[in-house]
Design an enzyme around this catalytic site. Structure first.
Site, mmCIF file in Angstrom:
data_model
loop_
_atom_site.group_PDB
_atom_site.id
_atom_site.type_symbol
_atom_site.label_atom_id
_atom_site.label_comp_id
_atom_site.label_asym_id
_atom_site.label_seq_id
_atom_site.Cartn_x
_atom_site.Cartn_y
_atom_site.Cartn_z
ATOM 1 N N GLU A 5 21.894 37.969 40.795
ATOM 2 C CA GLU A 5 22.450 36.457 40.808
ATOM 3 C C GLU A 5 21.450 35.640 41.419
ATOM 4 O O GLU A 5 21.078 34.521 40.966
ATOM 5 C CB GLU A 5 23.695 36.124 41.221
ATOM 6 C CG GLU A 5 24.967 36.693 40.391
ATOM 7 C CD GLU A 5 24.812 36.254 38.998
ATOM 8 O OE1 GLU A 5 24.748 35.005 38.862
ATOM 9 O OE2 GLU A 5 24.708 37.005 38.072
ATOM 10 N N SER A 53 90.591 51.177 44.127
ATOM 11 C CA SER A 53 90.874 52.221 45.266
ATOM 12 C C SER A 53 89.798 52.281 46.200
ATOM 13 O O SER A 53 90.199 52.747 47.468
ATOM 14 C CB SER A 53 91.663 53.652 44.797
ATOM 15 O OG SER A 53 92.655 53.385 44.031
#
Length: 862
Positions: A100, A528
Site C-alpha cells: 500500500e 412431587s
C-alpha cells in the site's frame, strides 16, 4: 568633419514583453497560489477533528469463553479484535507497507513521488482510452478517509484527505497510524482488522501467520470481493503473488522465500461462526440475553467484552448427550412416525436433492440419509454429502446400511388420542417383520452411527453408539441406527451447589430446531419434586424424619368445590413416617403436613429457596401445582445440598472490558491478605463466606438423608445400581404431562425435565422416575466415572439413632426395617415399643463422614 554614424534602434519591445510576461506570470502564479490557498483554507474550515483518533474506540466483537478458556461464541456487527502494533509481527506490517505505501516511513502524509507517478499513469491511461488507473493514497490518507471522511470520489474529498493526512502525521507517530489502519480496514467475510482476519481466514493468531498468508491479507485491501478465496481463486493468487513480489523488491524477504511462498496454495480455511461448539447453543444464548439486558445492544455487539462463563465443556457434552438419550428413549417407546420427507426421482444423483432437504446441523453424530434399496433384513442408505469450503457439494457419495435387528422399535404409530380423563392412548401397527414395512426407496431419514456389540438380542439391544473418533476411522459401508427427531422435549441443568455456578445446561434436543430454553424459560409444574421443600419446612419447624403422619383419604373443601387428592396408584399406607412418605412420594401425607404447617409458612420457605417468588397459599401448591423453571428448582436443591446456604445461580464468572479490566464478577467476596506483596510469616489469606443461611444445616443433612432413601428404596431405586452417593426426588404431574428428577451428589446438583412444549399427556407410566430419572442417572454415571465416591457430609453434633423406618420407633440391629436415622442434637425418636433397645443407649454421635457399614440395614445414611 565626417558625418555621424546613425545608431541602431534598440529592441526595447522585447524587454518590455519579457518583463510583462514575468510580471504576468508572477501575478498569475500568485493568483493561482492564492486561489489554491484559499481553496485549501476553505476546505480546511469544516474538517472533522482529527484528534478524535486519539480517543478512537472501534467496534470490537464480544467473545464468550468456557471456564477453561475455550471459545464458545462471538457477537459482533463488525468482527474485529483490536491488537496493539507492538503485538503485530514485522512480517505482517511489511506486507501492508509493500502493498500500500512503500515510502510510509519517509513521507509526511502525502507521497509526492507516488502522486506524480500515479498522475502520469492516469494521463497515459486516459490517452490510451482506459485501462488501470492507480490511486496514490498513502496509508495516512487512507486512515483519514476511513475514520473521518466518506468514500465519495470527488476532488473536495481528496483535498480534505490530504490536509487531514498532513495534520495526522504531525499529531501521531507512524506506529500509532499503522495501529489504527491495521485494526480498522475491512477484509471481507465480515472480518475487520488483521487479527480477526487471520483468525477467520486461516484459524491462526498473528504470530502464526506465514508469508503467503500475510501477503494474501494485504492484497485483499484493494477489494475483498475481487479476490474471494473460493469464487475467484485464480485472481486471488495473482494478487497475493504481486504483493510477495513487492516484498522481495523492497527487501523485506529474500527471493528464495518469495519463490517458496508463491508456490503455495492460498491455504484459506474459513472458520465457522456458529454457536454449537460443545453442544452449548442454549447456554451461550442464555449468556447473550443476560449481557443484552445488562449492557444493551451497542455494548454487546461492539463493546469488545470478554466473558468467562462457568461452563465446563466436558460436562456440557455429557449433559446434552444424557438429555438426547432420554428424549430418544421416550420417543422410540412410542413408535415410528415415518420419514422426514421423500425424494420421488431416484434415477439421477440422489446427493443433490438430499443436500437440499432441511437438516439439523447440531444433532451430530446423527446424519441425514436417503434409502437406496430395501430387502427383508437390510436397507442400504446414501449419506448426505457435505459442503466444501467453496460451497460446492463433495463429489464422493458414501453409503451405509440399517438392519432389521436395530429397527425392531419402529412399529408404526397409527393414531394418538387423548381421552376425556386426560389419558394418552396410542395405537400401533404390527411389530416390523421386514425393512420394507418400515422404509421404502427414496425415504429421507435420520440415522446414527453404530457399532454392534457381542450378544445382540435382535431388538436393538447390544448396539452401542459409536464415538466421533470411531466414525472418522470407519471404512464404509458402515452400520447405522434408524432415528427420528423426538416430538417430546426437555432440559437439563448441572450446578455447583456451593457457588451456584452453572456447569452445564441444555434446553432441548436441538438449538437449531428451537431456541426456546426449557431449562430457564419453560414454566412447568414440578409435581412431587417440590415436596422436599415442604418436608424441609417441617423438619425446620419441629418435625423429625421419624415423625408419623397419616396416609389416608382426605377431602378438602375449597371455593371451587370439594378437592379429593390421591396418591399415584391410589393406595394408602396408614400412619407413615416422614422418611417413607418422601421415599414413596405420598401425596396425602404431604397435604396433611401442609395443613398442619400452614401454607403461608410453606410459601415463605419456597421464596427463600428461590423456587417461587410468591407461591399461592393453596394446599394443591404443596404438591407442586405451581409453575416454575428447572433452573429455579435446581438452585433450591443446591441449598439442600450445601448445608442450607443461599446461592444465586450464574452462568458467568467474570466480565472484562476491551482493555482487560474486570467490570463484573459473580464471586464478590473480598480476600483479606491476598494483595500482600511478600510473606512475612503472617497468617494465610482468608476468604469469607457471605452466603445467607436459609435453613438449619441439621435440617439440610436430614432432608438429604431422606432423599437418599428415594434412590435406595423409593421412586428412583433404579439408580441404586450406580453405586454413587445420590439424593433426589422424582416429580410427575397429573396425566404425566410433566416428568422431573432433581437431585445431587455431594458436589453436583442436576435437574432434568421432560415434557411436550404444548403440555399434553405422555402416556401411562411415563413418570419422573421412568422418563427424567434416566437422564439424571446417565449424566451422573458419566460425570463420576473413574472418580472416587465422596459421602455426603454431616454437621458435627448430629446423632445417628437406629429406628424402624415404618414406625419411626427405636429398634435393634436385627430389625429388617431398621435404619440409622439422623437426629439433631436436641431430638430423639419415639421411645421403644416392641423392639429391643441397643445397649449403647440407642444412638451414637458420628464423625462428619458416613462410614458405618452393616449387612442388615439399608438405611437413611449411606
Amino acid at each position: 568633419m565626417p558625418p555621424e554614424t546613425p545608431k541602431k534602434p534598440k529592441k526595447r519591445w522585447i524587454w518590455r514583453f519579457i518583463g510583462w510576461s514575468i510580471t504576468s506570470g508572477i501575478i498569475i502564479t500568485m493568483a493561482v497560489l492564492g486561489a489554491v490557498s484559499y481553496y485549501f483554507w476553505l476546505m480546511s474550515q469544516d474538517l472533522p477533528d482529527y484528534e478524535v483518533l486519539a480517543r478512537y474506540e472501534p467496534e470490537v466483537m464480544t467473545r464468550i469463553h468456557a471456564n477453561d478458556g475455550s471459545l464458545l461464541a462471538e457477537y459482533a456487527k463488525e468482527r474485529r479484535i483490536y491488537v496493539p502494533i507492538s503485538a503485530m509481527p514485522k512480517l505482517l506490517v511489511n506486507a501492508f507497507i509493500a502493498s500500500e505505501d512503500k515510502n510510509f516511513y519517509s513521507h509526511s502524509g502525502i507521497d509526492f513521488t507516488g502522486l506524480a507517478r500515479a498522475v502520469l499513469i492516469n494521463v497515459q491511461s486516459m490517452i490510451a482510452g482506459g485501462g488501470k488507473r492507480p490511486g496514490a493514497s498513502t496509508i495516512t490518507q487512507q486512515v483519514a478517509k476511513n475514520f473521518l471522511l466518506s468514500n465519495e470520489q470527488k476532488l473536495a474529498r481528496k483535498v480534505k484527505e490530504a490536509i487531514l493526512a498532513y495534520r495526522i502525521e504531525r499529531a501521531f507517530t507512524k506506529e500509532q497510524i499503522l495501529e489504527l489502519y491495521l485494526n480498522e480496514i475491512y477484509f471481507g467475510l465480515r472480518s475487520y482488522g488483521v487479527a480477526a482476519t487471520g483468525l477467520n481466514y486461516f484459524g491462526k493468531s498473528l504470530d502464526e501467520l506465514e508469508l503467503h498468508e500475510v501477503a494474501y491479507m494485504a492484497g485483499l485491501i484493494k477489494g475483498p470481493g475481487n479476490y474471494h478465496p473460493f469464487r475467484k481463486t485464480k485472481k486471488a493468487i495473482i494478487r497475493r503473488n504481486y504483493v510477495i513480489g513487492r516484498m522481495v523488491k523492497n527487501g523485506f524477504v529474500t527471493e528464495e522465500e518469495g519463490k517458496i511462498a508463491k508456490a503455495k496454495p492460498l491455504g484459506v480455511s474459513l472458520r465457522s461462526f456458529g454457536v454449537d461448539s460443545f453442544e452449548a447453543g442454549y447456554f451461550t444464548e442464555e449468556v447473550r440475553r443476560e449481557l443484552l439486558a445488562r449492557y444493551g445492544e451497542k455494548k454487546l455487539y461492539g463493546g469488545g467484552l470478554s466473558v468467562r462463563t462457568t461452563l465446563e465443556p466436558e460436562m456440557q457434552r455429557m449433559a446434552h448427550k444424557a438429555l438426547v438419550k432420554g428424549l430418544v428413549g421416550y420417543d422410540t417407546r412410542h413408535g415410528w412416525r415415518g420419514a422426514v420427507t421423500k425424494i420421488e426421482d431416484m434415477s439421477g444423483d440422489w446427493g443433490q436433492p438430499l443436500a437440499k432437504a432441511k437438516y439439523l446441523s447440531d444433532v451430530k453424530p446423527w446424519e441425514m440419509a436417503v434409502v437406496l434399496s430395501v430387502s427383508k433384513n437390510k436397507a442400504v442408505i446414501g449419506l448426505r454429502p457435505t459442503k466444501l469450503k467453496s460451497r460446492k457439494l463433495e463429489q464422493k457419495r458414501q453409503q451405509g446400511y440399517i438392519t432389521l435387528k436395530t429397527s425392531k422399535w419402529a412399529k408404526r404409530l397409527l393414531k394418538t388420542r387423548i381421552t376425556k380423563k386426560g389419558k394418552r392412548v396410542e395405537s400401533f401397527g404390527k411389530k416390523p417383520g421386514s425393512m420394507a414395512s418400515i422404509l421404502s426407496v427414496g425415504d429421507v431419514v435420520y440415522v446414527e452411527p453404530a457399532k454392534v456389540a457381542e450378544g445382540n438380542d435382535g431388538n436393538g439391544g447390544g448396539v452401542e453408539v459409536a464415538s466421533l473418533d470411531e466414525i472418522q476411522k470407519a471404512t464404509p459401508p458402515q452400520e447405522w441406527i434408524l432415528r427420528q427427531i423426538p416430538k417430546v422435549s426437555g432440559g437439563i441443568i448441572v450446578m455447583d451447589p456451593h457457588t451456584g455456578r452453572v456447569l452445564a445446561l441444555s434446553g432441548g434436543f436441538s438449538f437449531k430446531m428451537s431456541q426456546f430454553n426449557r431449562a430457564t424459560q419453560a414454566y412447568r409444574q414440578p409435581g412431587s419434586s417440590f415436596k422436599p421443600f415442604v418436608y424441609a419446612t417441617a423438619l425446620d419447624n419441629g418435625y423429625t424424619p421419624s415423625s408419623v403422619v397419616l396416609d389416608a383419604a382426605i377431602v378438602i373443601e375449597t371455593p371451587a368445590g370439594l378437592w379429593k387428592p390421591k396418591n399415584y396408584g391410589g393406595k394408602f399406607a396408614g400412619p407413615t413416617t416422614l422418611r417413607t412418605g418422601i421415599e414413596r412420594s405420598k401425596n396425602l401425607m404431604t397435604v396433611r403436613l401442609a395443613q398442619d404447617l400452614g401454607m403461608p409458612l410453606i410459601s415463605e420457605y419456597a421464596r427463600r429457596f428461590g423456587a417461587y417468588d410468591n407461591l399461592p397459599k393453596l394446599l394443591s401448591m404443596a404438591l407442586g401445582a405451581g409453575e416454575t423453571t428447572l433452573m429455579r428448582m435446581a438452585s433450591g436443591y443446591a441449598i439442600l445440598a450445601n448445608g442450607g446456604k443461599k446461592v444465586t445461580p450464574t452462568l458467568v464468572d467474570r466480565i472484562q472490558d476491551r482493555y482487560g479490566r474486570t467490570v463484573w464478577r459473580h464471586d464478590a467476596r473480598k480476600c483479606t491478605g491476598c494483595d500482600v506483596k511478600e510473606w512475612n510469616y503472617s497468617h494465610e489469606p482468608t476468604l469469607g463466606d457471605d452466603r445467607k443461611q436459609i435453613i438449619d444445616p441439621y435440617t439440610s443433612a436430614q432432608i438429604t438423608s431422606m432423599m437418599e432413601g428415594v434412590v435406595q428404596r423409593g421412586t428412583a431405586r433404579r439408580m441404586k445400581k450406580l453405586g454413587i452417593p445420590l439424593a433426589g426426588k422424582t416429580g410427575t404431574t397429573n396425566n404425566e404431562k410433566d416428568a422431573w428428577f432433581v437431585g445431587y451428589s455431594p458436589d453436583l446438583v442436576v435437574g432434568a425435565f421432560v415434557g411436550f412444549d404444548n403440555p399434553s399427556p405422555m402416556g401411562r407410566g411415563e413418570t419422573g422416575g421412568h422418563v427424567a430419572g434416566p437422564v439424571f442417572a446417565e449424566f451422573m454415571k458419566m460425570a463420576h466415572k473413574g472418580k472416587k465416591s465422596v459421602p455426603f457430609r454431616i454437621p458435627p453434633g448430629m446423632k445417628l439413632i437406629r429406628i424402624n423406618r415404618k414406625t419411626g420407633a427405636r429398634t435393634s440391629r436385627g430389625d429388617k426395617y431398621g435404619i440409622l436415622e439422623l437426629f439433631k442434637p436436641n431430638e430423639n425418636p419415639p421411645e421403644y415399643d416392641s423392639y429391643s433397645q441397643e445397649s449403647s443407649g440407642g444412638y451414637s454421635t458420628p464423625s462428619t463422614s458416613r462410614n458405618e457399614e452393616s449387612s442388615d440395614f439399608f438405611g437413611g445414611v449411606y
